[in-house]
Design an enzyme around this catalytic site. Structure first.
Site, PDB file in Angstrom:
ATOM      1  N   HIS A  24       2.806   7.297  -9.588  1.00 63.84           N
ATOM      2  CA  HIS A  24       2.867   8.510  -8.779  1.00 63.84           C
ATOM      3  C   HIS A  24       2.670   8.246  -7.291  1.00 63.84           C
ATOM      4  O   HIS A  24       2.560   9.175  -6.493  1.00 63.84           O
ATOM      5  CB  HIS A  24       1.807   9.501  -9.267  1.00 63.84           C
TER       6      HIS A  24
ATOM      7  N   LYS B 210       3.409   7.352  -3.358  1.00 72.05           N
ATOM      8  CA  LYS B 210       4.468   7.627  -2.389  1.00 72.05           C
ATOM      9  C   LYS B 210       4.076   6.928  -1.086  1.00 72.05           C
ATOM     10  O   LYS B 210       3.430   7.528  -0.234  1.00 72.05           O
ATOM     11  CB  LYS B 210       4.639   9.129  -2.130  1.00 72.05           C
TER      12      LYS B 210
ATOM     13  N   ASP C  34       7.630  -4.137   7.358  1.00 67.78           N
ATOM     14  CA  ASP C  34       7.206  -5.389   7.989  1.00 67.78           C
ATOM     15  C   ASP C  34       5.717  -5.648   7.799  1.00 67.78           C
ATOM     16  O   ASP C  34       4.994  -5.982   8.757  1.00 67.78           O
ATOM     17  CB  ASP C  34       7.561  -5.400   9.489  1.00 67.78           C
TER      18      ASP C  34
END
Length: 222
Positions: free
Chosen positions: A138, A140, A145
């Site tokens: 779940h 996000k 870099d």
């Protein structure tokens, strides 16, 4: 000594200018949508836009995320539950064209949902891994870099010199979907904080190794 002082001053100014921003998506974000559709054409997925008087403009907020993707030099590591945004998928495709190495971790079920851009990116050669479990992946977050990843790429390519870059992390409640980007109440933090980017990069690396049995070649449309 003078040159060292100049370098130190430049470094401090450059670090001070790095992004540290909270983006809020709310019910006010779409009040300018009709105007943007008229200006850009119906169905337009342009990541950049002309000035907008709406301080909560969803299109402007999406453009801010795309802008960070566009500045990637070496790597993008994305852990995302659902991903159907054409604008952000286009930004990742641009990154691929510029030679940026992209890896994606997602949820085993959501990879194949209608409109998912993850399968499309996998077909372009982006490695995708998912957990083999009934628990949801779940997260996000997106690391651009990351220091650990850039060093890994340097060693793999046997490079002595790397182009200047710095780490960015994009994280919050936001899924990269039309509903998340233009309908829900969501938050998204974009920051160059070194400790935060290093922590997120380490967690991505840990999951990437843990989900190693699901290589990109196995991520095929059902």
């Amino acid at each position: 000594v003078i040159w060292k002082l100049v370098q130190c001053s430049r470094s401090k100014r450059e670090k001070a200018s790095r992004v540290h921003e909270v983006i809020v998506f709310n019910e006010l974000g779409e009040i300018c949508a009709a105007a943007h559709m008229r200006n850009n054409g119906i169905g337009s997925q342009k990541p950049h836009m002309s000035p907008c008087c709406n301080a909560h403009c969803s299109l402007r907020n999406v453009a801010k995320i795309a802008e960070q993707i566009d500045r990637a030099v070496y790597s993008i590591d994305l852990a995302i539950f659902t991903f159907s945004s054409l604008s952000l998928a286009d930004a990742l495709k641009r990154a691929l064209q510029h030679g940026v190495i992209i890896r994606i971790i997602s949820d085993g079920e959501m990879v194949y949902c209608t409109g998912s851009q993850i399968t499309m990116l996998a077909q372009l050669g982006v490695p995708v891994r998912v957990p083999i479990t009934t628990n949801l992946m779940h997260n996000k977050f997106c690391i651009i870099d990351g220091v650990e990843r850039v060093e890994e790429i340097r060693l793999l390519r046997k490079l002595k010199w790397m182009r200047p870059c710095y780490s960015i992390v994009i994280s919050g409640s936001l899924n990269w979907t039309a509903q998340g980007l233009g309908g829900n109440w969501e938050n998204c933090i974009i920051t160059a904080d070194e400790k935060l980017t290093a922590t997120f990069q380490a967690e991505f690396q840990r999951k990437w190794r843990a989900f190693g049995k699901t290589e990109a070649s196995r991520i095929q449309p059902k």
